[in-house]
Design a protein around this motif. Structure first.
Motif, PDB file in Angstrom:
ATOM      1  N   TYR A   1       0.817  -1.215   0.000  1.00 42.90           N
ATOM      2  CA  TYR A   1       0.000   0.000   0.000  1.00 42.90           C
ATOM      3  C   TYR A   1       0.853   1.269   0.000  1.00 42.90           C
ATOM      4  O   TYR A   1       0.320   2.373  -0.036  1.00 42.90           O
ATOM      5  N   THR A   2       2.160   1.108   0.053  1.00 44.79           N
ATOM      6  CA  THR A   2       3.040   2.267   0.041  1.00 44.79           C
ATOM      7  C   THR A   2       3.339   2.667  -1.402  1.00 44.79           C
ATOM      8  O   THR A   2       2.908   2.016  -2.346  1.00 44.79           O
ATOM      9  N   ASP A   3       4.115   3.727  -1.554  1.00 43.75           N
ATOM     10  CA  ASP A   3       4.508   4.169  -2.896  1.00 43.75           C
ATOM     11  C   ASP A   3       5.960   3.840  -3.203  1.00 43.75           C
ATOM     12  O   ASP A   3       6.542   4.363  -4.149  1.00 43.75           O
TER      13      ASP A   3
ATOM     14  N   ASN B   1       8.932  -6.256  -4.356  1.00 41.38           N
ATOM     15  CA  ASN B   1       7.654  -5.829  -4.924  1.00 41.38           C
ATOM     16  C   ASN B   1       7.776  -4.384  -5.391  1.00 41.38           C
ATOM     17  O   ASN B   1       8.275  -3.531  -4.670  1.00 41.38           O
ATOM     18  N   VAL B   2       7.352  -4.145  -6.628  1.00 35.71           N
ATOM     19  CA  VAL B   2       7.400  -2.803  -7.214  1.00 35.71           C
ATOM     20  C   VAL B   2       5.956  -2.319  -7.372  1.00 35.71           C
ATOM     21  O   VAL B   2       5.264  -2.716  -8.317  1.00 35.71           O
ATOM     22  N   PRO B   3       5.457  -1.466  -6.479  1.00 32.49           N
ATOM     23  CA  PRO B   3       4.034  -1.119  -6.473  1.00 32.49           C
ATOM     24  C   PRO B   3       3.569  -0.290  -7.662  1.00 32.49           C
ATOM     25  O   PRO B   3       2.370  -0.239  -7.946  1.00 32.49           O
ATOM     26  N   THR B   4       4.504   0.341  -8.354  1.00 28.19           N
ATOM     27  CA  THR B   4       4.112   1.144  -9.527  1.00 28.19           C
ATOM     28  C   THR B   4       3.733   0.264 -10.719  1.00 28.19           C
ATOM     29  O   THR B   4       3.131   0.748 -11.678  1.00 28.19           O
ATOM     30  N   ALA B   5       4.076  -1.018 -10.661  1.00 25.47           N
ATOM     31  CA  ALA B   5       3.654  -1.971 -11.688  1.00 25.47           C
ATOM     32  C   ALA B   5       2.323  -2.579 -11.244  1.00 25.47           C
ATOM     33  O   ALA B   5       2.250  -3.261 -10.219  1.00 25.47           O
ATOM     34  N   LYS B   6       1.281  -2.334 -12.012  1.00 26.35           N
ATOM     35  CA  LYS B   6      -0.055  -2.736 -11.597  1.00 26.35           C
ATOM     36  C   LYS B   6      -0.680  -3.684 -12.629  1.00 26.35           C
ATOM     37  O   LYS B   6      -0.721  -3.380 -13.816  1.00 26.35           O
ATOM     38  N   ILE B   7      -1.179  -4.823 -12.113  1.00 25.21           N
ATOM     39  CA  ILE B   7      -1.730  -5.866 -12.976  1.00 25.21           C
ATOM     40  C   ILE B   7      -3.000  -6.434 -12.346  1.00 25.21           C
ATOM     41  O   ILE B   7      -3.042  -6.685 -11.136  1.00 25.21           O
ATOM     42  N   GLN B   8      -4.007  -6.619 -13.161  1.00 19.82           N
ATOM     43  CA  GLN B   8      -5.238  -7.250 -12.681  1.00 19.82           C
ATOM     44  C   GLN B   8      -5.107  -8.758 -12.809  1.00 19.82           C
ATOM     45  O   GLN B   8      -4.716  -9.275 -13.859  1.00 19.82           O
ATOM     46  N   HIS B   9      -5.421  -9.459 -11.744  1.00 19.19           N
ATOM     47  CA  HIS B   9      -5.334 -10.923 -11.738  1.00 19.19           C
ATOM     48  C   HIS B   9      -6.732 -11.486 -11.529  1.00 19.19           C
ATOM     49  O   HIS B   9      -7.294 -11.386 -10.436  1.00 19.19           O
ATOM     50  N   LEU B  10      -7.297 -12.082 -12.573  1.00 21.63           N
ATOM     51  CA  LEU B  10      -8.628 -12.666 -12.494  1.00 21.63           C
ATOM     52  C   LEU B  10      -8.502 -14.055 -11.895  1.00 21.63           C
ATOM     53  O   LEU B  10      -8.781 -15.064 -12.545  1.00 21.63           O
ATOM     54  N   GLU B  11      -8.060 -14.101 -10.665  1.00 24.07           N
ATOM     55  CA  GLU B  11      -7.628 -15.350 -10.028  1.00 24.07           C
ATOM     56  C   GLU B  11      -8.716 -16.408 -10.054  1.00 24.07           C
ATOM     57  O   GLU B  11      -9.856 -16.151  -9.688  1.00 24.07           O
TER      58      GLU B  11
END
Length: 308
Positions: free
Chosen positions: A163-165, A217-227
């Motif tokens: 949740y951090t930047d 973990n690199v939080p600026t990389a954002k991916i949706q996971h339809l788990e």
């Protein structure tokens, strides 16, 4: 080439097409190739992708004669990969931003980092499990026993999602979006053949860490996971075979990476944690527990294998 993106297919051709569409739309200022490894799906994946994308991207397709499982299928892709960095991407994912460039740039700029992954979001775009801060061990099982209270106490709200930047060091990245430097895979090997499914990415991250590299973990990389979407068609979300496979892989992981004495203590702790969870599950949701009677058998057999 900067990145080789490897996607394993097992009857998920349409999901992969959607994933590739998001890659083409959002990946900028970086060179990449996509390698699809088909685990003997017989779902016409090759023709679907060929007709959908034609010459839009550099796409390689590997068709296996048998289902080799997640890790070994990914290894087949690594053999032909030309990228400096390798992204193992699940078929049920969609990029939200230029995540591949974010991850690749981070690996390139940090010599002490061996692998990284981004923040994952679920189908409703809510934060989803993206990593764990610790690797499976006695500490891990003690945390399960306390319903993850130990991890929450140590890491606050950032124990499975960042949740951090700013980037944070983690135990392992979930296999949905794991990027690894190819030179590390060439030197230390890819996924172990001991695993068919589950814990293979955990084992790989553990080996990378043992060789002195960080997992980030690199939080600026954002991916949706339809788990779970890749399993829904076989109605296997509560499938006993999947549960057994996961537990078998857990035991293999512990034998490979944890000391003998710690294994015994961890297994007893884990067995007790399962019993506690079963008791609470029955207490709060008695009707559901009765509906899935096979879970009673599973827990009994699992306890035997763990304590043997």
């Amino acid at each position: 080439m900067d990145v080789s993106i490897i996607i394993v297919n097992y009857k998920t051709a349409d999901l992969i097409a959607n994933a590739i569409t998001s890659i083409i739309r959002l990946t900028k200022d970086i060179s990449y190739e996509i390698i699809v490894v088909d685990n003997n799906s017989n779902d016409n994946c090759y023709n679907l992708l060929k007709d959908t994308f034609k010459n839009d991207i550099e796409l390689s397709f590997i068709s296996l004669k048998e289902n080799k499982g997640f890790g070994m299928a990914n290894n087949e892709g690594v053999y032909i990969a030309k990228g400096r960095n390798i992204l193992f991407l699940n078929p049920d994912t969609l990029l939200i931003n230029n995540a591949i460039k974010e991850l690749s740039n981070y690996l390139d700029n940090h010599n002490d980092v061996g692998a990284c992954g981004g923040n994952l979001y679920d189908e409703l775009m809510k934060p989803a499990q993206s990593f764990y801060r610790i690797l499976p061990s006695l500490k891990w099982d003690l945390s399960i026993l306390t319903f993850r209270k130990i991890e929450k106490l140590i890491f606050g709200g950032n124990y499975i999602f960042n949740y951090t930047d700013h980037p944070i060091k983690v135990g392992y990245i979930t296999g949905a979006d794991l990027m690894v430097k190819k030179k590390i895979l060439d030197e230390f090997g890819g996924f172990s053949s001991d695993f068919f499914m589950y814990y293979e990415e955990t084992d790989l991250c553990c080996r990378i860490k043992k060789h002195g590299y960080k997992i980030i973990n690199v939080p600026t990389a954002k991916i949706q996971h339809l788990e779970g979407k890749s399993f829904d068609r076989e109605q296997s979300i509560l499938n006993i075979e999947r549960i057994k496979m996961s537990e078998e892989s857990r035991l293999i992981y512990y034998k490979r990476n944890v000391g003998h004495v710690e294994i015994r203590i961890a297994n007893i702790t884990y067995s007790f944690a399962l019993s506690l969870n079963k008791f609470i599950f029955r207490l709060l949701k008695r009707n559901i527990w009765k509906k899935y009677k096979y879970q009673k058998i599973f827990y009994k057999e699992l306890r035997k294998s763990i304590l043997s």
